[in-house]
Design an enzyme around this catalytic site. Sequence first.
Site: not given
Ligand code: FPP
Length: 253
Positions: A17, A20, A22, A34, A62, A68, A128, A202
Amino acid sequence: MSFEPHASPKHIAIIMDGNGRWSKKRLMPRNIGHLMGASNLRKIVKACVNHSVKHLTVFAFSTENWKRPPEEVAILFDLFVRYLKSEIMELQAQGIRWRVIGDQSAFPKELKDQIDFACKATERGTQLDLTVAINYGGRWDILQAVQGWQLAHPYESLDQLSQDALDPYLATHPLPEPDLLIRTGGESRLSNFLIWQCAYTEMFFTKELWPDFGEASLSEAIEWYGQRIRRFGKTDEQVQESSLRAKSVLHPN
Ligand code: FPP
């Protein structure tokens, strides 16, 4: 009462998480966050191999993420396809087995094809298991597992279904339950990720945003895990007794 730190986690689950936020902090569009998140996943996969972690399960999309904006959903699906295309040789070279859990029925064809190809191409990986949860929700998983069990046992009634009998129908099967769950980005909740499988996991919550969560942060989480006392409902005395017993089996005399 003192306990020896226990073995390092074999299965780590991560809620990645903070992409966005970042990018927002840097006045950049969310897709850059992303992209950086994807590049960080690459690093963390390597770091997990170095820590002898055998299974890594990450939450990439999810069942709730459909809410979104459609442009962001499209960017994410496009990123998954591109990640797979660019990573497959590296995954093979590192002995990583790629798997996907989640409801794939709504995926674009290109993503489905790429996933099938990657699963096949990496199926011999032994270092892995990298399981990526896309269009995954824990409630969806429990429901589809019950339906799967019922389909396989058409003449049995639901009161014959036990917790152990459900296990082979969960999307994560045959993975063991996660030992350690890490969530970056400052929230302290499961957000419908592996809710059945994390009953005794954990949980390490950090404010760090996912693109910033590097090798040192992973080591810190693993070290923190090493200090946890996992009782699984037992008393301290029982836990200590079984750890002494395990030690004497491993190192007799
Ligand atoms: C949550 O951050 C992140 C996601 C919903 C997407 C996760 C995807 C990646 C890390 C891309 C890489 C994955 C693969 C498999 C290539 P957010 O957008 O909710 O961030 P925020 O809470 O700061 O808005």
